[in-house]
Design an enzyme around this catalytic site. Sequence first.
Site, short mmCIF file in Angstrom:
data_model
loop_
_atom_site.label_atom_id
_atom_site.label_comp_id
_atom_site.label_asym_id
_atom_site.label_seq_id
_atom_site.Cartn_x
_atom_site.Cartn_y
_atom_site.Cartn_z
N ASP A 168 0.90 -1.37 -0.13
CA ASP A 168 -0.01 0.06 -0.10
C ASP A 168 0.89 1.16 0.14
O ASP A 168 0.64 2.23 0.62
CB ASP A 168 -0.87 0.16 1.29
CG ASP A 168 -1.98 0.85 1.35
OD1 ASP A 168 -2.70 1.32 0.19
OD2 ASP A 168 -2.33 1.65 2.35
N ASP A 192 3.38 2.39 8.07
CA ASP A 192 2.04 1.74 7.90
C ASP A 192 2.45 0.51 7.04
O ASP A 192 2.19 0.40 5.77
CB ASP A 192 0.99 2.65 6.86
CG ASP A 192 0.71 3.68 7.75
OD1 ASP A 192 0.95 3.49 9.04
OD2 ASP A 192 0.09 4.64 7.47
#
Length: 288
Positions: A168, A192
């Site tokens: 991502d 993340d």
Amino acid sequence: MKVPPRLQSLVEEGLIDTVVRQLMSGKEAMVYVVRCGDETRCAKIYKEANNRSFRQAVDYTENRKVKNSRQARAMAKGTKFGRESQEAAWQSAEVDALYRLAAAGVRVPQPFNFADGVLLMELVTDTDGDAAPRLNDVSFTPVQARQHHATLVGEVVRMLCAGVVHGDLSEFNILLAHSGEDGSDDFPVIIDLPQAVDAAGNNHAQRMLLRDVANLRDFFGQFAPELLKTQFGAEIWSLYQSGLLSNDTPLTGRYERAPGTVDLGSVMREIDDARDEDAARRLRMAQT
């Protein structure tokens, strides 16, 4: 500030001394700036699945390992225990990836502890010692764009050599940290990672890596348009598949696809992925 309920147990255990402020609220977690002794760190509290906008898609969870066969069976059946196990596996995935990538020399926040669904890790800072900005909040000269793009392509390679694909990666989850007095040595830090996938064990790893690299190309291409013509993602994956990729492998950004039959299914999946990525990007922008 008042201690959030999810951080209370860490305060009682002495892992956190004080909570300074909320840093951000994202699609999968809330992050707080905390004090731990003489150090300032951040505490990432993972949201429960029903309060999280990021989907635990099968693409991401494929081939993730659990501690025992009972957990695996429960997760497959979707029982309450299975859902709890799946949630725990989702949260621990980022912790595992951070330790793995930090050991491989990838620029990620240093993890310190993981307890009660809360990840304590390094607070990445800017020149003034404040929380570092995301790439999305910074403008670059063409020279800076080329430099940071090259650095991040190298980080993608280092991650892949460590067996990890971010899954991502974009300008929304890369911070620009400070390391020099004049700011000339600022460098990107990748954050993340709960959706990180195993490069060898996930059938969608290639597609995710190509998308990650394309996101970097498209973002930095705004400032250095010549980057838009590069094909680092396809080049990197081809070298990886051939067993020729290492941290020091020279890259050209050029790739010639071998002639063959078009895989229509793959093309349609790419279109669906692009649509999902655009929706996720719009959501991230709305949360800023």
